[in-house]
Motif scaffolding. Structure first.
Motif, mmCIF file in Angstrom:
data_model
loop_
_atom_site.group_PDB
_atom_site.id
_atom_site.type_symbol
_atom_site.label_atom_id
_atom_site.label_comp_id
_atom_site.label_asym_id
_atom_site.label_seq_id
_atom_site.Cartn_x
_atom_site.Cartn_y
_atom_site.Cartn_z
ATOM 1 N N ASP A 132 85.348 137.512 -133.330
ATOM 2 C CA ASP A 132 84.203 138.048 -134.064
ATOM 3 C C ASP A 132 83.550 139.231 -133.362
ATOM 4 N N VAL A 133 82.896 140.063 -134.170
ATOM 5 C CA VAL A 133 82.282 141.298 -133.672
ATOM 6 C C VAL A 133 80.859 141.410 -134.204
ATOM 7 N N ILE A 134 79.945 141.801 -133.332
ATOM 8 C CA ILE A 134 78.572 142.115 -133.724
ATOM 9 C C ILE A 134 78.405 143.626 -133.728
ATOM 10 N N VAL A 135 77.818 144.152 -134.789
ATOM 11 C CA VAL A 135 77.553 145.584 -134.903
ATOM 12 C C VAL A 135 76.115 145.795 -135.342
ATOM 13 N N LEU A 136 75.646 147.011 -135.188
ATOM 14 C CA LEU A 136 74.303 147.354 -135.642
ATOM 15 C C LEU A 136 74.315 147.763 -137.107
ATOM 16 N N ASP A 195 69.784 135.596 -131.177
ATOM 17 C CA ASP A 195 69.683 134.668 -132.303
ATOM 18 C C ASP A 195 70.939 134.730 -133.175
ATOM 19 N N LEU A 196 71.482 135.918 -133.356
ATOM 20 C CA LEU A 196 72.688 136.090 -134.161
ATOM 21 C C LEU A 196 73.877 135.401 -133.504
ATOM 22 N N ILE A 197 73.973 135.490 -132.192
ATOM 23 C CA ILE A 197 75.053 134.810 -131.469
ATOM 24 C C ILE A 197 74.963 133.297 -131.681
ATOM 25 N N LEU A 198 73.764 132.762 -131.634
ATOM 26 C CA LEU A 198 73.587 131.321 -131.866
ATOM 27 C C LEU A 198 74.055 130.928 -133.266
ATOM 28 N N GLU A 199 73.755 131.764 -134.247
ATOM 29 C CA GLU A 199 74.207 131.492 -135.618
ATOM 30 C C GLU A 199 75.727 131.528 -135.710
ATOM 31 N N VAL A 200 76.333 132.484 -135.013
ATOM 32 C CA VAL A 200 77.788 132.599 -135.014
ATOM 33 C C VAL A 200 78.416 131.351 -134.415
ATOM 34 N N HIS A 201 77.851 130.886 -133.315
ATOM 35 C CA HIS A 201 78.387 129.689 -132.662
ATOM 36 C C HIS A 201 78.248 128.452 -133.538
ATOM 37 N N LYS A 202 77.163 128.381 -134.291
ATOM 38 C CA LYS A 202 76.979 127.239 -135.199
ATOM 39 C C LYS A 202 78.058 127.191 -136.266
ATOM 40 N N LYS A 203 78.610 128.347 -136.599
ATOM 41 C CA LYS A 203 79.687 128.403 -137.597
ATOM 42 C C LYS A 203 81.059 128.124 -136.983
ATOM 43 N N GLY A 204 81.081 127.897 -135.665
ATOM 44 C CA GLY A 204 82.339 127.637 -135.003
ATOM 45 C C GLY A 204 83.109 128.882 -134.625
ATOM 46 N N HIS A 205 82.456 130.045 -134.661
ATOM 47 C CA HIS A 205 83.095 131.303 -134.312
ATOM 48 C C HIS A 205 82.709 131.713 -132.882
ATOM 49 N N LYS A 206 83.469 132.652 -132.298
ATOM 50 C CA LYS A 206 83.193 133.150 -130.956
ATOM 51 C C LYS A 206 83.200 134.675 -130.947
ATOM 52 N N VAL A 236 75.663 138.849 -124.647
ATOM 53 C CA VAL A 236 77.049 138.940 -125.103
ATOM 54 C C VAL A 236 77.999 138.393 -124.047
ATOM 55 N N HIS A 237 77.751 138.723 -122.791
ATOM 56 C CA HIS A 237 78.585 138.195 -121.708
ATOM 57 C C HIS A 237 78.478 136.670 -121.621
ATOM 58 N N ALA A 238 77.284 136.154 -121.800
ATOM 59 C CA ALA A 238 77.102 134.698 -121.763
ATOM 60 C C ALA A 238 77.879 134.014 -122.883
ATOM 61 N N ALA A 239 78.108 134.757 -123.967
ATOM 62 C CA ALA A 239 78.869 134.212 -125.097
ATOM 63 C C ALA A 239 80.364 134.469 -124.954
ATOM 64 N N GLY A 240 80.767 135.072 -123.821
ATOM 65 C CA GLY A 240 82.185 135.331 -123.596
ATOM 66 C C GLY A 240 82.697 136.623 -124.188
ATOM 67 N N GLY A 241 81.787 137.509 -124.643
ATOM 68 C CA GLY A 241 82.193 138.762 -125.257
ATOM 69 C C GLY A 241 82.030 139.939 -124.328
ATOM 70 N N VAL A 242 82.361 141.126 -124.827
ATOM 71 C CA VAL A 242 82.215 142.363 -124.058
ATOM 72 C C VAL A 242 81.365 143.357 -124.835
ATOM 73 N N PHE A 243 80.800 144.310 -124.106
ATOM 74 C CA PHE A 243 79.938 145.332 -124.698
ATOM 75 C C PHE A 243 80.740 146.628 -124.799
#
Length: 445
Positions: A132-136, A195-206, A236-243
């Motif tokens: 998964d990817v987060i964008v502005l 907050d968005l990362i928490l929502e993503v994790h609730k859906k079972g995504h990373k 983002v790093h805490a969620a295992g992602g990169v910037f």
């Protein structure tokens, strides 16, 4: 081979017949036919000289003699497949590395910003083994299918958002939820990503990556609030992602005070991947991805060779090296500070005079002038912005609009812009706005 010279009308008619209509021109109702260029100036078929305020691609100036000479000399000597060993690519990577934080030291050369961002997405997914990817919001990262999917500016017009794409609020401190008047807008906007990362994790995504332009351009020439990127990177790093920092439009000293836009966020922040493009070849197709040894190794370990026929070829690298030389020798970063600062002050003076100017923002020669119908409600003055662009064209000045409502006049000129250019632009804007502001009532700031 001698090519026939067509009239403007014939060229336009043939273009409509032969070129896809989605490939739009500036000033589509009456496009400008450009025959030659030099520095910050464009010349049409009648020899009229236009001041170019938007060609950030031609970073050090149109047709800079040092660039054209470097290209011609190398093209006459060698241009070959990038699998052959050659010095230019090493010299160029080493020069670029000197401008970057130490951890960013592995380069992949490509041909466009879109290619660079697509490769950055691949690197992020391979390294994190997430998807998964987060964008502005309102972001644009390129025209490839993979990048349309992560560019709200595009995909909102095309269909449903992909389930693996998650959109965070644009950190706009002028008209966004959190503003300059708030105690810490950088932290507040960063918390929306948390907050968005928490929502993503609730859906079972990373989360694989957070993508952001270091200074969102299509979003409206936005300057990110202080501390925003460092906190987002932490989450983002805490969620295992990169910037991933997209510098395709704003790198190579455009902000003046620093070589890279992300450096405006301070020494505590360093992206994991940086993408570059447009300005690095001064009009020649040249782009790049730089990342860490760890991310690069993960990409190598997948067992699939990365090969780009033209990326980093000897001619491209010769041009890239020449661009770096010109930036240094002509002190174009210093020029961006001086001229950009002067233009910003002139626009701020106009803001005091004209109620329609809601905000003036930017750094170096990356500036935005936001027009609003009402200062309190911040109603976008989209029609007035379009009229201003048209009127400036009549005065032989080329500008364009950006932002979600196309009400932000953007300034990203070649870095050789002068004091006289800045003063001419401000004078013409003042003249035009003086003729329309009678209909705009100042109701707030």
């Amino acid at each position: 081979m001698s090519l026939e010279k067509f009239s403007k009308e014939t060229t336009l008619a043939m273009r409509k017949k032969l070129i896809g209509h989605s490939c739009r021109l500036f000033f589509s109702e009456d496009p400008v036919k450009i025959m030659r260029a030099r520095g910050q100036y464009l010349y049409d078929e009648q020899g009229r000289r236009y001041l170019d305020c938007i060609s950030n691609v031609h970073h050090v100036g149109h047709c800079h003699p040092a660039i054209t000479q470097a290209a011609a000399v190398q093209m006459d000597l060698l241009n070959t497949n990038t699998r052959f060993l050659h010095d230019h690519i090493i010299h160029y990577a080493d020069r670029l590395a000197a401008t970057l934080p130490d951890k960013l030291g592995v380069f992949y050369f490509v041909n466009s910003g879109s290619e660079a961002n697509d490769l950055a997405l691949r690197l992020a997914r391979q390294y994190t083994q997430h998807n998964d990817v987060i964008v502005l919001d309102h972001a644009y990262h390129g025209h490839l299918t993979s990048l349309i999917d992560i560019s709200p500016y595009k995909f909102r017009k095309l269909g449903p958002q992909k389930e693996w794409v998650h959109v965070a609020p644009l950190p706009d401190t002028y008209r966004g939820k959190y503003r300059n008047s708030d105690p810490d807008p950088g932290q507040a906007y960063a918390d929306t990503v948390k907050d968005l990362i928490l929502e993503v994790h609730k859906k079972g995504h990373k989360i694989a990556a957070f993508f952001a332009e270091s200074l969102p351009s299509v979003g409206g020439q936005i300057i990110l609030p202080e501390g925003y990127c460092a906190k987002v990177a932490e989450y983002v790093h805490a969620a295992g992602g990169v910037f991933v920092a997209d510098e395709v439009q704003v790198g190579f000293g455009r902000v003046g005070s620093h070589f890279w836009g992300f450096q405006l966020q301070g020494k505590d922040f360093c992206p994991d991947i940086v993408t570059m493009g447009k300005p690095m070849g001064n009009g020649h197709p040249l782009a790049c991805v730089v990342t860490t040894q760890e991310i690069a190794q993960a990409f190598t370990d997948n067992g699939v060779e990365y090969f780009n026929t033209f990326g980093g070829n000897p001619v491209s690298c010769a041009i890239g090296l020449a661009v770096l030389d010109v930036i240094e020798e002509e002190d174009l970063r210093g020029n961006a500070c001086l001229i950009g600062g002067h233009l910003k002050q002139l626009l701020l003076q106009l803001q005091k005079k004209h109620a329609i100017i809601g905000d003036v923002r930017g750094a170096g020669l990356f500036l935005g002038l936001e027009l609003v119908k009402d200062g309190a409600q911040q109603t976008p003055a989209t029609e007035e912005a379009a009229k201003l662009v048209k009127r400036l064209k009549e005065e032989l000045i080329i500008v364009s609009t950006d932002g979600p409502w196309e009400n932000v006049i953007k300034f990203k000129p070649p870095m050789c812009f002068s004091i006289q250019d800045a003063e001419l632009v401000a004078e013409k804007i003042d003249t035009f706005l003086s003729g329309i502001t009678d209909s705009v009532e100042r109701k707030g700031t």
